[in-house]
Write a protein that holds these residues in place. Structure first.
Motif, PDB file in Angstrom:
ATOM      1  N   SER A 118       0.822  -1.201   0.000  1.00  0.00           N
ATOM      2  CA  SER A 118       0.000   0.000   0.000  1.00  0.00           C
ATOM      3  C   SER A 118       0.861   1.258   0.000  1.00  0.00           C
ATOM      4  N   VAL A 119       2.022   1.172   0.668  1.00  0.00           N
ATOM      5  CA  VAL A 119       2.909   2.341   0.632  1.00  0.00           C
ATOM      6  C   VAL A 119       3.349   2.567  -0.813  1.00  0.00           C
ATOM      7  N   GLY A 120       3.705   1.486  -1.503  1.00  0.00           N
ATOM      8  CA  GLY A 120       4.135   1.579  -2.901  1.00  0.00           C
ATOM      9  C   GLY A 120       3.059   2.212  -3.761  1.00  0.00           C
ATOM     10  N   ILE A 121       1.802   1.750  -3.594  1.00  0.00           N
ATOM     11  CA  ILE A 121       0.707   2.296  -4.410  1.00  0.00           C
ATOM     12  C   ILE A 121       0.513   3.780  -4.097  1.00  0.00           C
ATOM     13  N   ALA A 122       0.533   4.096  -2.807  1.00  0.00           N
ATOM     14  CA  ALA A 122       0.339   5.495  -2.410  1.00  0.00           C
ATOM     15  C   ALA A 122       1.436   6.367  -3.014  1.00  0.00           C
ATOM     16  N   ILE A 123       2.653   5.876  -2.946  1.00  0.00           N
ATOM     17  CA  ILE A 123       3.774   6.663  -3.473  1.00  0.00           C
ATOM     18  C   ILE A 123       3.640   6.831  -4.986  1.00  0.00           C
ATOM     19  N   GLY A 124       3.284   5.743  -5.649  1.00  0.00           N
ATOM     20  CA  GLY A 124       3.109   5.795  -7.102  1.00  0.00           C
ATOM     21  C   GLY A 124       2.084   6.853  -7.457  1.00  0.00           C
ATOM     22  N   ALA A 125       0.964   6.856  -6.720  1.00  0.00           N
ATOM     23  CA  ALA A 125      -0.112   7.795  -7.014  1.00  0.00           C
ATOM     24  C   ALA A 125       0.374   9.230  -6.804  1.00  0.00           C
ATOM     25  N   VAL A 126       1.052   9.464  -5.675  1.00  0.00           N
ATOM     26  CA  VAL A 126       1.505  10.828  -5.399  1.00  0.00           C
ATOM     27  C   VAL A 126       2.546  11.253  -6.433  1.00  0.00           C
ATOM     28  N   SER A 127       3.424  10.316  -6.797  1.00  0.00           N
ATOM     29  CA  SER A 127       4.446  10.623  -7.809  1.00  0.00           C
ATOM     30  C   SER A 127       3.803  11.043  -9.115  1.00  0.00           C
ATOM     31  N   ALA A 128       2.810  10.250  -9.531  1.00  0.00           N
ATOM     32  CA  ALA A 128       2.156  10.533 -10.799  1.00  0.00           C
ATOM     33  C   ALA A 128       1.484  11.900 -10.723  1.00  0.00           C
ATOM     34  N   LEU A 129       0.905  12.207  -9.569  1.00  0.00           N
ATOM     35  CA  LEU A 129       0.199  13.476  -9.434  1.00  0.00           C
ATOM     36  C   LEU A 129       1.164  14.656  -9.425  1.00  0.00           C
ATOM     37  N   THR A 130       2.229  14.525  -8.667  1.00  0.00           N
ATOM     38  CA  THR A 130       3.136  15.680  -8.554  1.00  0.00           C
ATOM     39  C   THR A 130       4.109  15.745  -9.727  1.00  0.00           C
ATOM     40  N   GLY A 131       4.623  14.607 -10.109  1.00  0.00           N
ATOM     41  CA  GLY A 131       5.602  14.588 -11.196  1.00  0.00           C
ATOM     42  C   GLY A 131       6.921  15.218 -10.799  1.00  0.00           C
ATOM     43  N   TYR A 132       7.050  15.637  -9.556  1.00  0.00           N
ATOM     44  CA  TYR A 132       8.257  16.352  -9.145  1.00  0.00           C
ATOM     45  C   TYR A 132       9.253  15.455  -8.449  1.00  0.00           C
ATOM     46  N   LEU A 133       8.755  14.695  -7.506  1.00  0.00           N
ATOM     47  CA  LEU A 133       9.666  13.917  -6.676  1.00  0.00           C
ATOM     48  C   LEU A 133       9.878  12.530  -7.257  1.00  0.00           C
ATOM     49  N   SER A 134      11.106  12.037  -7.134  1.00  0.00           N
ATOM     50  CA  SER A 134      11.370  10.701  -7.654  1.00  0.00           C
ATOM     51  C   SER A 134      10.702   9.676  -6.731  1.00  0.00           C
ATOM     52  N   TYR A 135      10.575   8.456  -7.261  1.00  0.00           N
ATOM     53  CA  TYR A 135       9.962   7.391  -6.477  1.00  0.00           C
ATOM     54  C   TYR A 135      10.743   7.197  -5.182  1.00  0.00           C
ATOM     55  N   SER A 136      12.089   7.192  -5.305  1.00  0.00           N
ATOM     56  CA  SER A 136      12.871   6.902  -4.098  1.00  0.00           C
ATOM     57  C   SER A 136      12.775   8.043  -3.091  1.00  0.00           C
ATOM     58  N   ASP A 137      12.712   9.298  -3.576  1.00  0.00           N
ATOM     59  CA  ASP A 137      12.563  10.418  -2.628  1.00  0.00           C
ATOM     60  C   ASP A 137      11.288  10.259  -1.823  1.00  0.00           C
ATOM     61  N   LEU A 138      10.236   9.909  -2.558  1.00  0.00           N
ATOM     62  CA  LEU A 138       8.955   9.770  -1.867  1.00  0.00           C
ATOM     63  C   LEU A 138       8.946   8.571  -0.938  1.00  0.00           C
ATOM     64  N   TYR A 139       9.515   7.470  -1.447  1.00  0.00           N
ATOM     65  CA  TYR A 139       9.528   6.254  -0.634  1.00  0.00           C
ATOM     66  C   TYR A 139      10.226   6.536   0.704  1.00  0.00           C
ATOM     67  N   CYS A 140      11.334   7.307   0.604  1.00  0.00           N
ATOM     68  CA  CYS A 140      12.127   7.554   1.810  1.00  0.00           C
ATOM     69  C   CYS A 140      11.440   8.514   2.777  1.00  0.00           C
ATOM     70  N   ARG A 141      10.333   9.134   2.319  1.00  0.00           N
ATOM     71  CA  ARG A 141       9.573   9.938   3.283  1.00  0.00           C
ATOM     72  C   ARG A 141       8.704   9.057   4.153  1.00  0.00           C
ATOM     73  N   PHE A 142       8.405   7.877   3.638  1.00  0.00           N
ATOM     74  CA  PHE A 142       7.522   6.962   4.373  1.00  0.00           C
ATOM     75  C   PHE A 142       8.310   5.906   5.140  1.00  0.00           C
ATOM     76  N   ALA A 143       9.397   5.449   4.552  1.00  0.00           N
ATOM     77  CA  ALA A 143      10.162   4.357   5.171  1.00  0.00           C
ATOM     78  C   ALA A 143      11.605   4.809   5.354  1.00  0.00           C
ATOM     79  N   GLU A 144      12.335   4.129   6.225  1.00  0.00           N
ATOM     80  CA  GLU A 144      13.730   4.513   6.442  1.00  0.00           C
ATOM     81  C   GLU A 144      14.605   4.017   5.290  1.00  0.00           C
TER      82      GLU A 144
END
Ligand SMILES: Nc1ncnc2c1ncn2[C@@H]1O[C@H](COP(=O)(O)OP(=O)(O)OP(=O)(O)O)[C@@H](O)[C@H]1O
Length: 327
Positions: free
Chosen positions: A5-31
């Motif tokens: 679910s974290v992956g899906i959420a990140i994918g969705a936010v990434s697609a919406l913003t288009g600014y942050l990379s997948y890994s940047d976003l992932y690292c906001r949720f997980a260490e």
């Protein structure tokens, strides 16, 4: 967090913003390990200067060691620091500061591992088992995060066989079984040499010299006797010293009355209490009654400084300096 679910959420936010990379976003949720992230040397310096009291040598060497190591894109071996001093002088405390500056969750990070000899390796007869477990643990964690930090407390109580188990990871190998350990950091804490460091500090005090005048070179002979020639230092049998696998020996000076006062004030502030000097003094008096060796402005009672146990016939290695390597 549940990874899918974290992956899906990140994918969705990434697609919406288009600014942050997948890994940047992932690292906001997980260490994330973020091995390549440069060390913020000014933040580490500030932390050490503001939080660690009375340890000008440790501050200087730790800062130099870490910045040098992390600025080097291609270190030839992992960084190994050996911290020496009497109980309660800040060795664990400084390891915590270092850990937080490398991995923001500090000791709670998945990439920082603390071992306490008497707690994790209590039974000598189980040394073989501990060796296997420890090697697996280090291998697994370094393959997950190259910049993992391993802290070994009570190194002087660690069975030599366990130190032997760590040795291959500390060496100059490019890889061991396909894994590179060269970006990892090993921190060893021990009381070995503490009595002699304390005695030197007291000699300076008696001679009317400032504590801050003590230089690394004043403590080199002291550590040679207290650590390298001391059968009980934990490093004696291990070959870590002979093979030059320890990069920095870091002395911790005994605290004076004024430093203990600073610690009490810091603790009161950390607990959200207003700092009042009466309470600070009461805590110190209580400490004195508990037998802590804070005597007037002198940190120790002369009678409490035992003679070093050392081997007369063992030569002091000539190549030992407190700051051995410069990256
Ligand atoms: N130099 C110092 N500066 C600031 N606080 C300190 C210092 N030394 C000790 N303290 C405080 O005292 C606490 C205990 O110190 P710490 O556990 O770091 O001692 P240690 O040197 O690791 O002792 P031991 O050899 O018994 O493990 C720390 O958590 C910290 O709050």
């Amino acid at each position: 967090f549940e990874p899918v679910s974290v992956g899906i959420a990140i994918g969705a936010v990434s697609a919406l913003t288009g600014y942050l990379s997948y890994s940047d976003l992932y690292c906001r949720f997980a260490e994330c390990c973020r091995e390549e992230r440069p060390l913020n040397a000014s933040a580490l310096k500030l932390d050490l200067e503001e939080k660690l009291f009375g340890q000008h040598l440790a501050t200087e060497v730790i800062l130099k060691a870490l910045t040098g190591f992390r600025n080097n894109k291609n270190p030839k071996k992992p960084l190994t620091l050996s911290l020496h001093g009497w109980a309660g002088t800040g060795k664990n405390f400084v390891s915590q500061i270092v850990a937080e500056n490398l991995h923001p969750k500090g000791l709670k990070s998945n990439f920082v591992h603390l071992f306490v000899s008497t707690l994790h390796f209590p039974h000598e007869q189980k040394t073989k088992l501990y060796q296997d477990q420890l090697q697996k643990w280090i291998r697994g964690n370094v393959s997950a995060c190259g910049s993992s930090v391993f802290i070994f407390d009570e190194m002087d109580k660690l069975h030599p066989g366990i130190i032997d188990a760590i040795k291959p990871f500390l060496d100059y190998y490019e890889q061991v079984d396909g894994i590179s350990y060269r970006k990892a950091i090993f921190i060893f804490l021990s009381n070995a040499g503490g009595d002699l460091i304390t005695k030197t500090t007291l000699d300076f005090w008696r001679a009317g010299r400032k504590r801050e005048e003590i230089q690394l070179k004043d403590l080199e002979p002291v550590l040679s006797v207290g650590v390298f020639n001391n059968k009980h230092s934990g490093l004696w049998h291990s070959g870590l010293i002979d093979r030059n696998l320890i990069d920095y020996f870091i002395p911790f000076l005994p605290l004076e009355y004024r430093h203990v006062k600073m610690c009490v004030r810091a603790e009161m502030r950390a607990r959200g209490a207003a700092v009042d000097e009466d309470t600070v003094t009461k805590v110190l008096v209580l400490q004195g009654q508990e037998g802590n060796k804070v005597i007037n402005e002198v940190p120790v009672n002369e009678a409490a400084v035992p003679e070093a146990t050392w081997e007369k016939d063992k030569k002091v290695p000539l190549n030992i300096h407190l700051s051995i390597k410069y990256y």
